[in-house]
Motif scaffolding. Sequence first.
Motif, short mmCIF file in Angstrom:
data_model
loop_
_atom_site.label_atom_id
_atom_site.label_comp_id
_atom_site.label_asym_id
_atom_site.label_seq_id
_atom_site.Cartn_x
_atom_site.Cartn_y
_atom_site.Cartn_z
N PHE A 1 4.32 12.57 -1.03
CA PHE A 1 4.13 11.30 -0.48
C PHE A 1 3.90 11.73 1.28
CE2 PHE A 1 6.10 7.82 1.99
CZ PHE A 1 5.10 7.00 1.68
N GLY B 1 3.98 1.42 -1.17
CA GLY B 1 4.53 1.61 -2.62
C GLY B 1 3.48 2.15 -3.52
N ILE B 2 2.19 1.72 -3.49
CA ILE B 2 1.26 2.22 -4.36
C ILE B 2 0.99 3.63 -4.32
CG2 ILE B 2 -1.11 1.84 -5.15
CD1 ILE B 2 -1.10 -1.07 -4.58
N ALA C 1 3.27 5.96 -3.02
CA ALA C 1 4.34 6.63 -3.18
C ALA C 1 4.45 6.72 -4.85
CB ALA C 1 5.56 5.57 -2.85
N LYS C 2 3.93 5.71 -5.62
CA LYS C 2 3.86 5.79 -6.98
C LYS C 2 2.75 6.76 -7.41
CE LYS C 2 3.35 2.97 -11.17
NZ LYS C 2 3.08 1.59 -11.68
N GLU C 3 1.46 6.85 -6.81
CA GLU C 3 0.62 7.79 -7.20
C GLU C 3 0.96 9.22 -6.71
OE1 GLU C 3 -3.02 6.17 -5.20
OE2 GLU C 3 -3.41 4.83 -6.60
N THR C 4 1.60 9.54 -5.95
CA THR C 4 2.03 10.93 -5.33
C THR C 4 2.98 11.38 -6.40
OG1 THR C 4 3.43 9.71 -3.84
CG2 THR C 4 1.17 10.80 -3.08
N GLY C 5 4.06 10.53 -6.62
CA GLY C 5 5.14 10.94 -7.75
C GLY C 5 6.25 11.56 -7.07
N SER C 6 6.02 12.09 -5.95
CA SER C 6 7.34 12.72 -5.32
C SER C 6 7.30 12.43 -3.76
CB SER C 6 7.60 14.01 -5.82
OG SER C 6 6.43 14.85 -5.09
N SER D 1 0.78 -1.39 -0.17
CA SER D 1 -0.04 0.07 0.04
C SER D 1 0.65 1.42 -0.06
CB SER D 1 -0.97 0.02 1.29
OG SER D 1 -1.72 -1.20 1.11
#
Length: 278
Positions: free
Chosen positions: A73, A61-62, A64-69, A59
């Motif tokens: 995050f 990791g997902i 962090a990927k969605e926020t982008g920075s 969760s």
Amino acid sequence: MAATRENVSLIFKLYCLTVMTLVAAAYTIALRYTRTSDKELYFSTTAVCITEVIKLLLSVGILAKETGSLGRFKTSLRENVLGSPKELMKLSVPSLVYAIQNNMAFLALSNLDAAVYQVTYQLKIPCTALCTVLMLNRTLSKLQWISVFMLCGGVTLVQWKPAQATKVMVEQNPLLGFGAIAIAVLCSGFAVLASVGGLYTSVVVKYTDNIMKGFSAAAAIVLSTIASVMLFGLQITLTFALGTLLVCVSIYFYGLPRQDTTSIQQGETASKERPSGV
């Protein structure tokens, strides 16, 4: 939600269905296999804890990927987690319920065959239905009520003369196993009202309909039964076969979309109000 499902390709829906079915069946079979081994057993609480830690890391990791920075995050964590203690406390209730439910699954599969467990665990459907009716004031169609009673009848047949596994040599207590399933079912019915369990299940709920989820549950039962026969020497009885068939059919009927009678009722009202000479 409906528009989202319409825009998803059939191949992706079938992919979600296949993965969900295989995960459900493989989880049950693997758990049953490890709990009936003649070697020293592991602690079920440790396995549940490790599972939740893995889900937490996924969760994070997902997110962090969605926020982008890193900055966004940290801001998201501060606003949605650390900065919302009341919401965090609310989420702790279904989390505790899920922890109890998962531990009961380990206890049940230590005392019941995987196929019997899969069939009996479908009691979560009528339990959740009753919770939604009593707590959320929702209504069920006549077909859904029939499906609920049909499912209960199927589970009763399966438990009436439980199928025996000839290749399992460890001592088992079917009554204890059924009691563990009963507690897990009650936890499932309550927890579903608060949140949707499982990361992959949330994807399936978003992109598939009730019929496909029902088919997935039925397919998982069939796969678990086949695997139990091959791995554990499960002896299929007539009552087990009939009960399993009833459960699978009831799952399908329960997931059928309810008929929209609004246009029919409006047409009948208009015809009654129309003058007879027109």
